[in-house]
Design a protein around this motif. Structure first.
Motif, PDB file in Angstrom:
ATOM      1  N   HIS A  29       0.831  -1.208   0.000  1.00 34.81           N
ATOM      2  CA  HIS A  29       0.000   0.000   0.000  1.00 34.81           C
ATOM      3  C   HIS A  29       0.868   1.262   0.000  1.00 34.81           C
ATOM      4  CE1 HIS A  29      -3.109   2.886   1.016  1.00 34.81           C
ATOM      5  NE2 HIS A  29      -2.360   3.264   2.047  1.00 34.81           N
ATOM      6  N   PHE A  30       1.881   1.284   0.855  1.00 32.36           N
ATOM      7  CA  PHE A  30       2.749   2.469   0.916  1.00 32.36           C
ATOM      8  C   PHE A  30       3.541   2.653  -0.371  1.00 32.36           C
ATOM      9  CE2 PHE A  30       2.675   1.688   5.693  1.00 32.36           C
ATOM     10  CZ  PHE A  30       1.641   2.593   5.882  1.00 32.36           C
ATOM     11  N   LEU A  31       3.967   1.563  -0.983  1.00 34.97           N
ATOM     12  CA  LEU A  31       4.689   1.674  -2.249  1.00 34.97           C
ATOM     13  C   LEU A  31       3.790   2.204  -3.360  1.00 34.97           C
ATOM     14  CD1 LEU A  31       6.879  -1.555  -2.228  1.00 34.97           C
ATOM     15  CD2 LEU A  31       7.645   0.814  -1.915  1.00 34.97           C
ATOM     16  N   ALA A  32       2.513   1.887  -3.297  1.00 37.95           N
ATOM     17  CA  ALA A  32       1.574   2.351  -4.323  1.00 37.95           C
ATOM     18  C   ALA A  32       1.112   3.777  -4.083  1.00 37.95           C
ATOM     19  CB  ALA A  32       0.362   1.422  -4.370  1.00 37.95           C
ATOM     20  N   THR A  33       0.928   4.161  -2.833  1.00 39.07           N
ATOM     21  CA  THR A  33       0.360   5.477  -2.538  1.00 39.07           C
ATOM     22  C   THR A  33       1.401   6.535  -2.217  1.00 39.07           C
ATOM     23  OG1 THR A  33       0.048   4.925  -0.206  1.00 39.07           O
ATOM     24  CG2 THR A  33      -1.793   4.487  -1.714  1.00 39.07           C
ATOM     25  N   ARG A  34       2.584   6.130  -1.876  1.00 34.81           N
ATOM     26  CA  ARG A  34       3.649   7.084  -1.538  1.00 34.81           C
ATOM     27  C   ARG A  34       4.838   6.888  -2.453  1.00 34.81           C
ATOM     28  NH1 ARG A  34       3.703   7.780   4.944  1.00 34.81           N
ATOM     29  NH2 ARG A  34       1.459   7.894   5.208  1.00 34.81           N
ATOM     30  N   GLN A  35       4.559   6.663  -3.694  1.00 36.81           N
ATOM     31  CA  GLN A  35       5.586   6.425  -4.691  1.00 36.81           C
ATOM     32  C   GLN A  35       6.403   7.686  -4.904  1.00 36.81           C
ATOM     33  OE1 GLN A  35       4.145   4.460  -8.162  1.00 36.81           O
ATOM     34  NE2 GLN A  35       5.831   5.177  -9.429  1.00 36.81           N
ATOM     35  N   GLY A  37       8.765   9.490  -7.358  1.00 35.67           N
ATOM     36  CA  GLY A  37       9.239   9.501  -8.727  1.00 35.67           C
ATOM     37  C   GLY A  37       8.494   8.515  -9.596  1.00 35.67           C
ATOM     38  N   PRO A  38       8.974   8.292 -10.810  1.00 35.37           N
ATOM     39  CA  PRO A  38       8.270   7.443 -11.762  1.00 35.37           C
ATOM     40  C   PRO A  38       8.473   5.939 -11.536  1.00 35.37           C
ATOM     41  CG  PRO A  38      10.232   8.338 -12.771  1.00 35.37           C
ATOM     42  CD  PRO A  38      10.118   8.970 -11.411  1.00 35.37           C
ATOM     43  N   ARG A  39       9.484   5.571 -10.758  1.00 41.27           N
ATOM     44  CA  ARG A  39       9.777   4.144 -10.563  1.00 41.27           C
ATOM     45  C   ARG A  39       8.766   3.488  -9.633  1.00 41.27           C
ATOM     46  NH1 ARG A  39      15.978   3.403  -8.947  1.00 41.27           N
ATOM     47  NH2 ARG A  39      15.291   4.571  -7.144  1.00 41.27           N
ATOM     48  N   ARG A  40       8.400   2.254  -9.961  1.00 40.51           N
ATOM     49  CA  ARG A  40       7.544   1.439  -9.088  1.00 40.51           C
ATOM     50  C   ARG A  40       8.459   0.422  -8.425  1.00 40.51           C
ATOM     51  NH1 ARG A  40       4.151  -0.253  -5.623  1.00 40.51           N
ATOM     52  NH2 ARG A  40       2.443  -1.602  -6.233  1.00 40.51           N
ATOM     53  N   PHE A  41       8.539   0.456  -7.111  1.00 41.33           N
ATOM     54  CA  PHE A  41       9.466  -0.393  -6.379  1.00 41.33           C
ATOM     55  C   PHE A  41       8.857  -1.732  -6.005  1.00 41.33           C
ATOM     56  CE2 PHE A  41      11.231   3.780  -5.777  1.00 41.33           C
ATOM     57  CZ  PHE A  41      12.593   3.567  -5.808  1.00 41.33           C
ATOM     58  N   ALA A  42       9.730  -2.733  -5.910  1.00 40.94           N
ATOM     59  CA  ALA A  42       9.399  -4.045  -5.366  1.00 40.94           C
ATOM     60  C   ALA A  42      10.271  -4.224  -4.126  1.00 40.94           C
ATOM     61  CB  ALA A  42       9.696  -5.122  -6.391  1.00 40.94           C
ATOM     62  N   VAL A  43       9.964  -5.229  -3.336  1.00 41.03           N
ATOM     63  CA  VAL A  43      10.737  -5.495  -2.125  1.00 41.03           C
ATOM     64  C   VAL A  43      11.316  -6.905  -2.228  1.00 41.03           C
ATOM     65  CG1 VAL A  43      10.668  -5.651   0.390  1.00 41.03           C
ATOM     66  CG2 VAL A  43       9.230  -3.986  -0.784  1.00 41.03           C
ATOM     67  N   ALA A  44      12.622  -7.010  -2.044  1.00 44.73           N
ATOM     68  CA  ALA A  44      13.286  -8.311  -2.072  1.00 44.73           C
ATOM     69  C   ALA A  44      12.774  -9.165  -0.911  1.00 44.73           C
ATOM     70  CB  ALA A  44      14.795  -8.131  -1.972  1.00 44.73           C
ATOM     71  N   GLU A  62       5.848   4.343  11.665  1.00 47.69           N
ATOM     72  CA  GLU A  62       7.258   3.993  11.515  1.00 47.69           C
ATOM     73  C   GLU A  62       7.471   3.157  10.260  1.00 47.69           C
ATOM     74  OE1 GLU A  62      10.956   1.901  13.948  1.00 47.69           O
ATOM     75  OE2 GLU A  62       8.911   1.659  14.696  1.00 47.69           O
ATOM     76  N   LEU A  63       6.584   2.209  10.012  1.00 45.37           N
ATOM     77  CA  LEU A  63       6.679   1.388   8.796  1.00 45.37           C
ATOM     78  C   LEU A  63       6.603   2.259   7.549  1.00 45.37           C
ATOM     79  CD1 LEU A  63       6.773  -1.334   7.293  1.00 45.37           C
ATOM     80  CD2 LEU A  63       4.293  -1.472   7.610  1.00 45.37           C
ATOM     81  N   ALA A  64       5.675   3.194   7.523  1.00 37.27           N
ATOM     82  CA  ALA A  64       5.540   4.097   6.374  1.00 37.27           C
ATOM     83  C   ALA A  64       6.829   4.898   6.159  1.00 37.27           C
ATOM     84  CB  ALA A  64       4.355   5.036   6.569  1.00 37.27           C
TER      85      ALA A  64
END
Length: 94
Positions: A29-35, A37-44, A62-64
């Motif tokens: 959710h945080f990666l989608a809503t608090r992106q 720049g233009p890059r979409r991040f994944a988590v290893a 804290e997680l955010a």
């Protein structure tokens, strides 16, 4: 008086440390809503394991903040353990 006006309905929510199964969903959710720049991040996988293993004394806020920091520090489109704060990175063990 303000407390009682605002406290019409109480919804008990356990701390994040008591519901680690919610962490991957919150990270997505945080990666989608608090992106940033233009890059979409994944988590290893190892980074996600460290996020799940951490106790989160600061709860969801804290997680955010950790997810936002990791996006800033990530050199590629995947957030790794190296992008996490030391305390979080070491939560899953060596």
């Amino acid at each position: 008086d303000l407390y009682y006006r605002l406290n019409v309905v109480s919804i008990p929510v356990p701390p994040l440390r008591d519901r680690p199964e919610d962490i991957p969903t919150l990270v997505d959710h945080f990666l989608a809503t608090r992106q940033l720049g233009p890059r979409r991040f994944a988590v290893a996988a190892d980074a996600m394991a460290a996020l799940v293993a951490y106790d989160w004394p600061g709860n969801v806020r804290e997680l955010a903040n950790v997810v936002e920091r990791a996006q800033i520090l990530a050199e590629r489109d995947t957030i790794t353990v190296d992008d996490l704060p030391e305390s979080v990175a070491h939560a899953a063990g060596p």
